[in-house]
Design a protein around this motif. Structure first.
Motif, PDB file in Angstrom:
ATOM      1  N   GLN A  19       0.829  -1.208   0.000  1.00  0.00           N
ATOM      2  CA  GLN A  19       0.000   0.000   0.000  1.00  0.00           C
ATOM      3  C   GLN A  19       0.872   1.271   0.000  1.00  0.00           C
ATOM      4  N   GLN A  20       1.909   1.283   0.858  1.00  0.00           N
ATOM      5  CA  GLN A  20       2.769   2.466   0.917  1.00  0.00           C
ATOM      6  C   GLN A  20       3.627   2.590  -0.336  1.00  0.00           C
ATOM      7  N   TRP A  21       4.020   1.467  -0.905  1.00  0.00           N
ATOM      8  CA  TRP A  21       4.806   1.493  -2.139  1.00  0.00           C
ATOM      9  C   TRP A  21       3.986   2.106  -3.278  1.00  0.00           C
ATOM     10  N   THR A  22       2.704   1.734  -3.357  1.00  0.00           N
ATOM     11  CA  THR A  22       1.883   2.190  -4.480  1.00  0.00           C
ATOM     12  C   THR A  22       1.131   3.489  -4.193  1.00  0.00           C
ATOM     13  N   GLU A  23       0.762   3.711  -2.926  1.00  0.00           N
ATOM     14  CA  GLU A  23      -0.106   4.862  -2.633  1.00  0.00           C
ATOM     15  C   GLU A  23       0.426   5.771  -1.532  1.00  0.00           C
ATOM     16  N   GLY A  24       1.638   5.523  -1.085  1.00  0.00           N
ATOM     17  CA  GLY A  24       2.157   6.262   0.081  1.00  0.00           C
ATOM     18  C   GLY A  24       2.591   7.687  -0.204  1.00  0.00           C
ATOM     19  N   GLY A  25       2.550   8.096  -1.465  1.00  0.00           N
ATOM     20  CA  GLY A  25       2.845   9.489  -1.815  1.00  0.00           C
ATOM     21  C   GLY A  25       4.274   9.910  -1.527  1.00  0.00           C
ATOM     22  N   ASP A  26       4.416  11.213  -1.236  1.00  0.00           N
ATOM     23  CA  ASP A  26       5.755  11.795  -1.093  1.00  0.00           C
ATOM     24  C   ASP A  26       6.421  11.471   0.234  1.00  0.00           C
ATOM     25  N   ALA A  27       5.706  10.753   1.080  1.00  0.00           N
ATOM     26  CA  ALA A  27       6.284  10.467   2.398  1.00  0.00           C
ATOM     27  C   ALA A  27       7.534   9.588   2.284  1.00  0.00           C
ATOM     28  N   TRP A  28       7.703   8.940   1.131  1.00  0.00           N
ATOM     29  CA  TRP A  28       8.754   7.929   1.000  1.00  0.00           C
ATOM     30  C   TRP A  28       9.695   8.189  -0.168  1.00  0.00           C
ATOM     31  N   GLU A  29      10.954   7.811   0.047  1.00  0.00           N
ATOM     32  CA  GLU A  29      11.862   7.602  -1.078  1.00  0.00           C
ATOM     33  C   GLU A  29      11.796   6.106  -1.386  1.00  0.00           C
ATOM     34  N   ARG A  30      11.554   5.762  -2.639  1.00  0.00           N
ATOM     35  CA  ARG A  30      11.379   4.350  -2.993  1.00  0.00           C
ATOM     36  C   ARG A  30      12.560   3.881  -3.847  1.00  0.00           C
ATOM     37  N   ILE A  31      13.086   2.712  -3.476  1.00  0.00           N
ATOM     38  CA  ILE A  31      14.186   2.163  -4.274  1.00  0.00           C
ATOM     39  C   ILE A  31      13.828   0.728  -4.649  1.00  0.00           C
ATOM     40  N   GLU A  32      13.850   0.445  -5.948  1.00  0.00           N
ATOM     41  CA  GLU A  32      13.547  -0.910  -6.428  1.00  0.00           C
ATOM     42  C   GLU A  32      14.856  -1.583  -6.835  1.00  0.00           C
ATOM     43  N   ILE A  33      15.052  -2.785  -6.314  1.00  0.00           N
ATOM     44  CA  ILE A  33      16.327  -3.476  -6.572  1.00  0.00           C
ATOM     45  C   ILE A  33      16.056  -4.880  -7.091  1.00  0.00           C
ATOM     46  N   PRO A  34      15.804  -5.022  -8.390  1.00  0.00           N
ATOM     47  CA  PRO A  34      15.663  -6.371  -8.951  1.00  0.00           C
ATOM     48  C   PRO A  34      17.022  -7.083  -8.901  1.00  0.00           C
ATOM     49  N   ALA A  35      16.983  -8.403  -9.041  1.00  0.00           N
ATOM     50  CA  ALA A  35      18.221  -9.179  -8.931  1.00  0.00           C
ATOM     51  C   ALA A  35      19.279  -8.728  -9.933  1.00  0.00           C
ATOM     52  N   SER A  36      18.824  -8.178 -11.079  1.00  0.00           N
ATOM     53  CA  SER A  36      19.792  -7.746 -12.101  1.00  0.00           C
ATOM     54  C   SER A  36      20.696  -6.621 -11.588  1.00  0.00           C
ATOM     55  N   LEU A  37      20.293  -5.935 -10.528  1.00  0.00           N
ATOM     56  CA  LEU A  37      21.140  -4.870  -9.970  1.00  0.00           C
ATOM     57  C   LEU A  37      22.098  -5.392  -8.900  1.00  0.00           C
ATOM     58  N   CYS A  38      22.041  -6.686  -8.652  1.00  0.00           N
ATOM     59  CA  CYS A  38      22.933  -7.253  -7.629  1.00  0.00           C
ATOM     60  C   CYS A  38      24.056  -8.022  -8.316  1.00  0.00           C
ATOM     61  N   PRO A  39      25.279  -7.536  -8.224  1.00  0.00           N
ATOM     62  CA  PRO A  39      26.381  -8.178  -8.938  1.00  0.00           C
ATOM     63  C   PRO A  39      26.724  -9.568  -8.410  1.00  0.00           C
ATOM     64  N   ARG A  40      26.183  -9.934  -7.245  1.00  0.00           N
ATOM     65  CA  ARG A  40      26.510 -11.239  -6.670  1.00  0.00           C
ATOM     66  C   ARG A  40      25.546 -12.341  -7.140  1.00  0.00           C
ATOM     67  N   ILE A  41      24.494 -11.957  -7.856  1.00  0.00           N
ATOM     68  CA  ILE A  41      23.544 -12.954  -8.366  1.00  0.00           C
ATOM     69  C   ILE A  41      23.741 -13.060  -9.875  1.00  0.00           C
ATOM     70  N   SER A  42      24.181 -14.218 -10.318  1.00  0.00           N
ATOM     71  CA  SER A  42      24.548 -14.344 -11.734  1.00  0.00           C
ATOM     72  C   SER A  42      23.317 -14.571 -12.618  1.00  0.00           C
ATOM     73  N   GLN A  43      23.478 -14.213 -13.877  1.00  0.00           N
ATOM     74  CA  GLN A  43      22.425 -14.442 -14.858  1.00  0.00           C
ATOM     75  C   GLN A  43      22.135 -15.936 -14.979  1.00  0.00           C
ATOM     76  N   ALA A  44      23.193 -16.734 -14.930  1.00  0.00           N
ATOM     77  CA  ALA A  44      23.016 -18.191 -15.059  1.00  0.00           C
ATOM     78  C   ALA A  44      22.167 -18.717 -13.900  1.00  0.00           C
ATOM     79  N   PHE A  45      22.443 -18.240 -12.721  1.00  0.00           N
ATOM     80  CA  PHE A  45      21.651 -18.665 -11.557  1.00  0.00           C
ATOM     81  C   PHE A  45      20.187 -18.294 -11.747  1.00  0.00           C
ATOM     82  N   LEU A  46      19.970 -17.052 -12.228  1.00  0.00           N
ATOM     83  CA  LEU A  46      18.585 -16.583 -12.382  1.00  0.00           C
ATOM     84  C   LEU A  46      17.826 -17.413 -13.410  1.00  0.00           C
ATOM     85  N   GLU A  47      18.517 -17.767 -14.498  1.00  0.00           N
ATOM     86  CA  GLU A  47      17.843 -18.574 -15.525  1.00  0.00           C
ATOM     87  C   GLU A  47      17.449 -19.936 -14.966  1.00  0.00           C
ATOM     88  N   GLU A  48      18.371 -20.522 -14.214  1.00  0.00           N
ATOM     89  CA  GLU A  48      18.115 -21.822 -13.589  1.00  0.00           C
ATOM     90  C   GLU A  48      16.943 -21.719 -12.596  1.00  0.00           C
TER      91      GLU A  48
END
Ligand SMILES: Nc1ncnc2c1ncn2[C@@H]1O[C@H](COP(=O)(O)OP(=O)(O)OP(=O)(O)O)[C@@H](O)[C@H]1O
Ligand SMILES: [Mg+2]
Length: 271
Positions: free
Chosen positions: A174-203
């Protein structure tokens, strides 16, 4: 020698110099932020670690801080607290602690770090909170959020909610979608993590299927389109206070459990 003031002002440099911890760009953004934060992040991306550092930095460089760590269960809060207390030991300031146990510590400068269970009944009574971390925030009961929020009002403290999504429900969504300016939001999919490999994700995509994969690694708030009852309704009907009539060992249970635990064991072992 780098001064205390420099470390107080630059937590990213502090983490690098003191812990040889080199932040991913989003982790640097977290450490440098002074706003309320929502981290919608992939499993094993490093969200608990960077929030532990955030708490530790606050405690060390801002005397008399009150920092609370809450999550759906005391076990999960203790995991994050353990990361913080490990940091205290690594810095060699353990002897400066006036009190040190499994769930709370008080530093010589008056700062306190306390880890709490996810039950709103047990967390009332704190005031003047400077930093409140809600780990696994997508799974906390809504009452917890509404119970802790006022603790920040007078102190003008910050809240940081960190989590992998868990359906289109609850305050995290709810806060992520409707919380307005009260928040700074940061989205971190696995592709932004250098320790998680593409091969692992495909598997992993093949192993756990699209639905779980989107939730666990792509930061997607998934909900099945053909379900009769919403997550919110089903969740509202559940209670941990009632013992099950029969032991629960269904295939569905073990599948959910193994899907949830799998990333812990497959990305470089336990965190
Ligand atoms: N910048 C970094 N450099 C090196 N290792 C890191 C970094 N950030 C996190 N890690 C390591 O990655 C692993 C996962 O970190 P962490 O437990 O913080 O992730 P998480 O997103 O909270 O995971 P979960 O989804 O299981 O809660 C840990 O072993 C941690 O030490
Ligand atoms: Mg974590």
């Amino acid at each position: 020698m780098t001064s205390t003031l420099c470390y107080a002002l630059d937590p990213v440099r502090w983490a690098a110099d003191k812990f040889s911890f080199f932040c991913d760009p989003w982790q640097a953004q977290v450490l440098r932020s002074n706003k309320n934060l929502i981290l919608n992040a992939s499993r094993q991306s490093g969200k608990s670690t960077v929030c532990g550092l955030t708490a530790l930095h606050r405690g060390i460089y801002f005397p008399n801080s009150l920092i609370l760590v809450a999550s759906p269960s005391i076990r999960q809060s203790s995991e994050l607290f353990k990361k913080i207390s490990n940091g205290i030991h690594q810095l060699g300031i353990r002897s400066d602690l006036l009190e040190d146990n499994r769930t709370s510590c008080t530093m010589a400068n008056g700062s306190r770090i306390i880890s709490l269970p996810g039950d709103e009944k047990y967390i009332r009574g704190f005031s003047g909170v400077n930093l409140l971390l809600l780990d696994e925030a997508s799974r906390i009961p809504d009452e917890l959020f509404y119970g802790v929020s006022p603790m920040l009002s007078v102190s003008k403290g910050r809240m940081v909610m960190l989590s992998t999504p868990f359906g289109k429900r609850g305050v995290f969504h709810q806060q992520w979608t409707e919380g307005g300016d009260a928040w700074e939001r940061i989205e971190i999919p696995a592709s932004l993590c250098p320790r998680i490999s593409q091969a692992f994700l495909e598997e992993e995509r093949k192993t756990i299927g699209e639905w779980w994969f989107a939730q666990e690694y792509l930061c997607t708030f998934t909900e099945t389109t053909d379900q009769v009852f919403s997550y919110a309704d089903v969740n509202a009907a559940l209670s941990d206070d009632i013992a099950p009539l029969f032991p629960v060992h269904s295939r569905a249970d073990s599948e959910i459990l193994s899907t949830t635990l799998q990333p812990l064991f497959r990305i470089g072992g336990k965190s």
